[in-house]
Write a protein that holds these residues in place. Sequence first.
Motif, short mmCIF file in Angstrom:
data_model
loop_
_atom_site.label_atom_id
_atom_site.label_comp_id
_atom_site.label_asym_id
_atom_site.label_seq_id
_atom_site.Cartn_x
_atom_site.Cartn_y
_atom_site.Cartn_z
N ARG A 27 0.83 -1.21 0.00
CA ARG A 27 0.00 0.00 0.00
C ARG A 27 0.87 1.25 0.00
O ARG A 27 0.52 2.25 -0.64
CB ARG A 27 -0.95 -0.01 1.19
CG ARG A 27 -1.97 -1.12 1.07
CD ARG A 27 -2.99 -1.10 2.19
NE ARG A 27 -3.62 -2.40 2.24
CZ ARG A 27 -3.72 -3.16 3.31
NH1 ARG A 27 -3.28 -2.72 4.47
NH2 ARG A 27 -4.28 -4.34 3.24
N ILE A 30 1.93 1.71 -3.47
CA ILE A 30 0.81 2.25 -4.25
C ILE A 30 0.71 3.76 -4.04
O ILE A 30 0.56 4.51 -5.00
CB ILE A 30 -0.51 1.54 -3.89
CG1 ILE A 30 -0.50 0.10 -4.40
CG2 ILE A 30 -1.72 2.30 -4.44
CD1 ILE A 30 -1.63 -0.77 -3.89
N VAL A 41 -5.56 0.70 -12.46
CA VAL A 41 -5.12 -0.43 -11.64
C VAL A 41 -3.95 -1.14 -12.33
O VAL A 41 -2.96 -1.50 -11.68
CB VAL A 41 -6.27 -1.42 -11.37
CG1 VAL A 41 -5.78 -2.63 -10.60
CG2 VAL A 41 -7.39 -0.75 -10.63
N ILE A 44 -0.77 0.87 -11.94
CA ILE A 44 -0.28 0.77 -10.56
C ILE A 44 0.37 -0.59 -10.34
O ILE A 44 1.47 -0.69 -9.79
CB ILE A 44 -1.42 0.99 -9.54
CG1 ILE A 44 -1.98 2.41 -9.65
CG2 ILE A 44 -0.93 0.72 -8.11
CD1 ILE A 44 -3.28 2.62 -8.90
N SER A 56 -5.93 -4.31 -6.73
CA SER A 56 -7.36 -3.97 -6.58
C SER A 56 -7.82 -4.17 -5.15
O SER A 56 -8.56 -3.33 -4.60
CB SER A 56 -8.21 -4.82 -7.52
OG SER A 56 -7.97 -4.47 -8.85
N HIS A 58 -5.97 -4.08 -2.43
CA HIS A 58 -5.36 -3.03 -1.60
C HIS A 58 -6.05 -1.68 -1.83
O HIS A 58 -6.30 -0.94 -0.88
CB HIS A 58 -3.87 -2.91 -1.88
CG HIS A 58 -3.05 -4.03 -1.31
ND1 HIS A 58 -3.00 -4.32 0.03
CD2 HIS A 58 -2.26 -4.94 -1.92
CE1 HIS A 58 -2.20 -5.35 0.24
NE2 HIS A 58 -1.74 -5.75 -0.94
N LEU A 59 -6.34 -1.37 -3.08
CA LEU A 59 -7.01 -0.10 -3.38
C LEU A 59 -8.38 -0.01 -2.72
O LEU A 59 -8.78 1.05 -2.25
CB LEU A 59 -7.14 0.10 -4.89
CG LEU A 59 -5.84 0.46 -5.61
CD1 LEU A 59 -6.00 0.30 -7.12
CD2 LEU A 59 -5.40 1.88 -5.26
N ALA A 63 -9.38 2.89 -0.26
CA ALA A 63 -10.53 3.75 -0.54
C ALA A 63 -11.47 3.78 0.67
O ALA A 63 -12.03 4.83 1.01
CB ALA A 63 -11.27 3.24 -1.77
N VAL A 68 -7.49 6.90 -1.00
CA VAL A 68 -7.55 7.02 -2.46
C VAL A 68 -9.00 7.18 -2.90
O VAL A 68 -9.93 6.80 -2.18
CB VAL A 68 -6.91 5.81 -3.19
CG1 VAL A 68 -5.44 5.67 -2.85
CG2 VAL A 68 -7.66 4.52 -2.90
N ARG A 70 -11.51 6.88 -6.59
CA ARG A 70 -11.56 6.36 -7.95
C ARG A 70 -12.46 7.24 -8.80
O ARG A 70 -13.42 7.81 -8.31
CB ARG A 70 -11.98 4.91 -7.99
CG ARG A 70 -13.29 4.63 -7.29
CD ARG A 70 -13.61 3.17 -7.21
NE ARG A 70 -14.09 2.72 -8.52
CZ ARG A 70 -14.25 1.45 -8.85
NH1 ARG A 70 -14.00 0.52 -7.98
NH2 ARG A 70 -14.69 1.12 -10.03
N TYR A 79 -7.33 5.87 -10.37
CA TYR A 79 -7.20 6.12 -8.94
C TYR A 79 -6.28 7.30 -8.71
O TYR A 79 -5.36 7.54 -9.47
CB TYR A 79 -6.64 4.88 -8.23
CG TYR A 79 -7.67 3.79 -8.10
CD1 TYR A 79 -8.43 3.66 -6.95
CD2 TYR A 79 -7.88 2.90 -9.14
CE1 TYR A 79 -9.39 2.67 -6.83
CE2 TYR A 79 -8.84 1.90 -9.03
CZ TYR A 79 -9.59 1.80 -7.87
OH TYR A 79 -10.54 0.82 -7.76
#
Length: 124
Positions: A27, A30, A41, A44, A56, A58-59, A63, A68, A70, A79
């Motif tokens: 993370r 990221i 994605v 990244i 995905s 982790h995002l 979020a 983050v 989107r 993102y």
Amino acid sequence: MSPLTDLPPAALEHVAHYFRTLSEPTRLRILNALGTGQLSVGEIAEQVDSSVANVSRHLAQMAQQGLVAREHQGSSVLYRIADPSVYELCDLVCGSIARRLDAAAQAREAFAVPVRRASAGRKK
């Protein structure tokens, strides 16, 4: 007085979740990748050397913590950093770690034994 002093237990749970989210090295990579701007994605995943599925996941967690955001652009999902103050937090923590490592290195140097060189013209 610490900002944590007046927080109720439920608020402290939220703070703990936020820091747990930042405790994962992927993370942090990221966040570093997103420092250059919005990315998909796939972009990244390529930058952090991970799979799209892993990024995905982790995002989604990032979020959920508001780190983050989107945005749909046509058929793509991009993102971006939602809370730029996360970089200030990372700078603060990185600075603190660097200072501790420097102090530890200096302490080790104080105990280093000088290496003695043999004389070039010495006979046995």
